[in-house]
Scaffold this active site. Sequence first.
Site, PDB file in Angstrom:
ATOM      1  N   LYS A 229      -7.911   6.411 -19.627  1.00 31.30           N
ATOM      2  CA  LYS A 229      -8.229   6.868 -20.989  1.00 31.30           C
ATOM      3  C   LYS A 229      -7.019   6.693 -21.914  1.00 31.30           C
ATOM      4  O   LYS A 229      -6.577   5.594 -22.122  1.00 31.30           O
ATOM      5  CB  LYS A 229      -8.732   8.303 -20.922  1.00 31.30           C
ATOM      6  CG  LYS A 229      -9.744   8.564 -19.791  1.00 31.30           C
ATOM      7  CD  LYS A 229     -11.033   7.772 -19.934  1.00 31.30           C
ATOM      8  CE  LYS A 229     -11.958   8.062 -18.757  1.00 31.30           C
ATOM      9  NZ  LYS A 229     -13.180   7.284 -18.765  1.00 31.30           N
TER      10      LYS A 229
ATOM     11  N   ARG B 113       0.850  -1.213   0.000  1.00 34.45           N
ATOM     12  CA  ARG B 113       0.000   0.000   0.000  1.00 34.45           C
ATOM     13  C   ARG B 113       0.876   1.251   0.000  1.00 34.45           C
ATOM     14  O   ARG B 113       0.544   2.260  -0.606  1.00 34.45           O
ATOM     15  CB  ARG B 113      -0.970  -0.010   1.193  1.00 34.45           C
ATOM     16  CG  ARG B 113      -1.735   1.290   1.352  1.00 34.45           C
ATOM     17  CD  ARG B 113      -3.038   1.161   2.138  1.00 34.45           C
ATOM     18  NE  ARG B 113      -2.919   0.367   3.337  1.00 34.45           N
ATOM     19  CZ  ARG B 113      -2.324   0.766   4.484  1.00 34.45           C
ATOM     20  NH1 ARG B 113      -1.789   1.974   4.573  1.00 34.45           N
ATOM     21  NH2 ARG B 113      -2.282  -0.039   5.521  1.00 34.45           N
TER      22      ARG B 113
HETATM   23  C1  LIG Z   1     -11.748  14.389 -17.930  1.00 34.99           C
HETATM   24  C2  LIG Z   1     -11.961  13.238 -16.990  1.00 34.99           C
HETATM   25  N1  LIG Z   1     -11.455  13.316 -15.749  1.00 34.99           N
HETATM   26  C3  LIG Z   1     -11.624  12.328 -14.859  1.00 34.99           C
HETATM   27  C4  LIG Z   1     -12.347  11.193 -15.175  1.00 34.99           C
HETATM   28  C5  LIG Z   1     -12.534  10.115 -14.141  1.00 34.99           C
HETATM   29  O1  LIG Z   1     -11.762   9.006 -14.420  1.00 34.99           O
HETATM   30  P1  LIG Z   1     -12.116   7.545 -13.854  1.00 34.99           P
HETATM   31  O2  LIG Z   1     -13.315   7.070 -14.620  1.00 34.99           O
HETATM   32  O3  LIG Z   1     -10.882   6.749 -14.090  1.00 34.99           O
HETATM   33  O4  LIG Z   1     -12.439   7.708 -12.401  1.00 34.99           O
HETATM   34  C6  LIG Z   1     -12.907  11.087 -16.446  1.00 34.99           C
HETATM   35  C7  LIG Z   1     -13.707   9.907 -16.815  1.00 34.99           C
HETATM   36  O5  LIG Z   1     -14.356   9.853 -17.828  1.00 34.99           O
HETATM   37  C8  LIG Z   1     -12.711  12.139 -17.376  1.00 34.99           C
HETATM   38  O6  LIG Z   1     -13.228  12.092 -18.624  1.00 34.99           O
END
Ligand SMILES: Cc1ncc(COP(=O)(O)O)c(C=O)c1O
Length: 372
Positions: free
Chosen positions: A196, A47
């Site tokens: 992403k 952790r």
């Molecule tokens: C611009 C942006 N920030 C943060 C997130 C959050 O990411 P996660 O789904 O990994 O929690 C997203 C998710 O779509 C996003 O598009």
Amino acid sequence: MRIETLAVHAGHEIDPGTGAVTLPIVLSTTFEREADGSYPRGYSYSRSANPNRHALEQCLAALEGGAAAAAFSSGSAATMALFQALAPGGHVIAPTDVYHGTARLLREVFAPWGLETSFVDMTDPGQVERAVRAQTRLIWVETPSNPLLKITDIARVAGIAHAAGALCACDNTWATPVLQRPFELGADLIVHATTKYLGGHGDVLGGGLIAKADDAFFQRIRKIQTTGGAVPSPFECWLVLRGIPTLPYRMRGHAENALKVATFLGKNPAVEAVHYPGLKEHPGYEVASRQMREPGGMLSFQVKGGQDRAFDVAAKVKVFTRATSLGGAESLIEHRASVEGPETRTPDNLLRLSVGLEHADDLIDDLVQALA
Ligand SMILES: Cc1ncc(COP(=O)(O)O)c(C=O)c1O
């Protein structure tokens, strides 16, 4: 070094124990200590730190040009750690069209905790200036925004934050460090959903928080990460790190395809509006041209005929997949208002595209038949 070289080498070191060129996945949760109780190899319990997470954090910091990075189990966990590092009684300024999960965190988790947020149109620096209070601790930038691809001038907003004695954080998920360099524009902190483009293959959830300075504020974030434990598993770190070497080339492909798709949509009589900062008529075109290397792989468009017609188009596509998220090799289409739920401000005839790495002509042919 240039980003293409950093993407291949940062965090990718030869494993000293085995000579493995790709770092093995270290699943052990605990690590042997010396007889005196010390752990000179840097690892005691997973952790707190793990070799795969360490490698990913080194890579994230190098890609963004930051001093330090902390990896999290999702983009939202990284976002949450940043808000938790502020104190109750503080004030945050965020864009009205911030990622809806971030807005939900601010409204439903952090407002009851004592952190107040003003949501403003961040494309208008005057609105940001007027929202500043004595308690303002953080201005949160997200550009391009979701789903209208609005562009915020990062340097202007970072200047307003610093004049107010506040920090400027930038969610760089959509642009990635390949296309946009928030630290060079004045931001203090960068957040990523590595889920992403960084992961890039739609198979791993993760987040990253990168700090320009390894200071007391970042140490507080590190404490929240290691004591709270919202950390990615070794395999998840390995998957994100596996995705990153191709990131610069993938981003070029995404941007090239997105510009072709946006240009096609702009000429299609069934389309009411296209939102893509690479088009000259987009209100953020000038700022995007200045602060982004290329306008990215995300776009949205509004279909003439309202929500039913938008659903109809999304039902007819064959190459695009109807699904949320973004940043993978495969192109995705979604009716954004349905995903955001009842509090959405998104027009009901809007479809959001994550333009993938297929051939642009196949994507365009698919949209031609769906819009016919
Ligand atoms: C611009 C942006 N920030 C943060 C997130 C959050 O990411 P996660 O789904 O990994 O929690 C997203 C998710 O779509 C996003 O598009």
